[in-house]
Enzyme design. Sequence first.
Site, short mmCIF file in Angstrom:
data_model
loop_
_atom_site.label_atom_id
_atom_site.label_comp_id
_atom_site.label_asym_id
_atom_site.label_seq_id
_atom_site.Cartn_x
_atom_site.Cartn_y
_atom_site.Cartn_z
N ASN A 12 43.22 43.13 44.01
CA ASN A 12 41.86 43.55 43.67
C ASN A 12 41.31 44.41 44.81
O ASN A 12 41.96 44.58 45.84
CB ASN A 12 40.96 42.34 43.37
N TYR A 13 40.11 44.93 44.62
CA TYR A 13 39.57 45.94 45.55
C TYR A 13 38.86 45.36 46.77
O TYR A 13 38.26 46.09 47.54
CB TYR A 13 38.58 46.84 44.81
#
Length: 403
Positions: free
Chosen positions: A208-209
Amino acid sequence: MKNKKIILAISASIAAYKAAFLLRLLVKQGAEVKVILTPSAQDFVTPLTLSTLSKNPVFSNFVLNENGEWTNHVELGLWADLMVIAPASANTLAKMANGICDNLLIATYLSAKCPVMFVPAMDLDMFVHPSTNANIAKLQSYGNILIDANDGELASGLSGKGRMAEPEEIVDVIEKHFISKQDLIGKTALITAGPTYENIDPVRFVGNYSSGKMGFAIAEELANRGALVTLIAGPVDLKHHHTNITRVNVRSAEQMFDAVNEHFTNIDLAIMSAAVADYTPIDVADKKIKKQNDDGLTIELKKTKDILKHIGNLKTKKQVVVGFALETNDEEANALKKLREKNADFIVLNSMQTPGAGFRHDTNQITILKNNGEKLAYQLKSKHDVAIDIVNEVVKTIQNLHA
Ligand code: CTP
């Protein structure tokens, strides 16, 4: 640093010459400095140099002068706002760790009511010796603040860790110390930060970011305020700075769970800011998955363990546990559900709807939802300032436990 009273205690190491530079910088910044020099340190730097730079007499023995006047180490210890032991030789560290009081430096250290910083300097084999490591760990566990040694060329001609931190670095830590409150001295903290990566094959992962910036900012703030911090970091390209931080690098949710589980028992507070993957591939291919002729590829995932929920269940009445919630919709309702289900003391909610908040930004806007029903809403701020707000709330929660 203006008008701050500092004891600069110098023990016998070749790095003692750097203490003269340190002294000059401290005096230049407006601090009032009194110097203690161990008898053996006089072989490396003279009392005359130090008394001239500090504009104060230099203390070396229990007896101050030829009239037989006594040096009152208790008074010296009470006078100071801070005691800095630089350089701290292996011998001095060992004496400090064990209370072996055979010189004025140790007597003052044992009497001091103020925070104490120690700056080791020694040859690399001495520095990596388990005895030295144990002494440093013991001193930190007593709330003393380590300013860690640097890597580099050593007086012996060897190269490695053991060089005393540079005077400018020491002044920087001292300045930060005086600016920040020291309300977490003696406390141990655990923090998770960043994403987790769940391997699909040797070259691909589910991730994920999350940048880890929020978690790292909290770790620095906890450390600045005196806590000993274990930072469990997912795969991020960030550096930590404070020497009170011990970093454990992990990659997957499972590794993060194991690291948290290993450290949780002995800590006073835990802040779970990591964006942990909720699902991980059931099978991890040991070779790169090749493109097939069919139209699609299905990867089956299984649930990971919920770390926050796990420690929420384990937590005792003396431990504080904080979670995060990053939401895109029904923010408050979702965050309150997490607060309840994971048995946290409070949840830090950030919404993906708010411009400038959440993943990758240098700013964040949070709402804190507490298990006593309180709700605290904050403005959009830098992640550094958000970290201060979160840590302030943690400190209040700890104080309420003891009230
Ligand atoms: N968390 C955790 N372990 C997991 C998943 C989440 O410790 N396996 C923690 C996060 O570090 C955070 C909190 O739980 O402190 C909430 O994480 P979040 O991803 O917002 O919520 P989830 O519980 O995963 O629920 P959902 O993804 O459905 O919103």
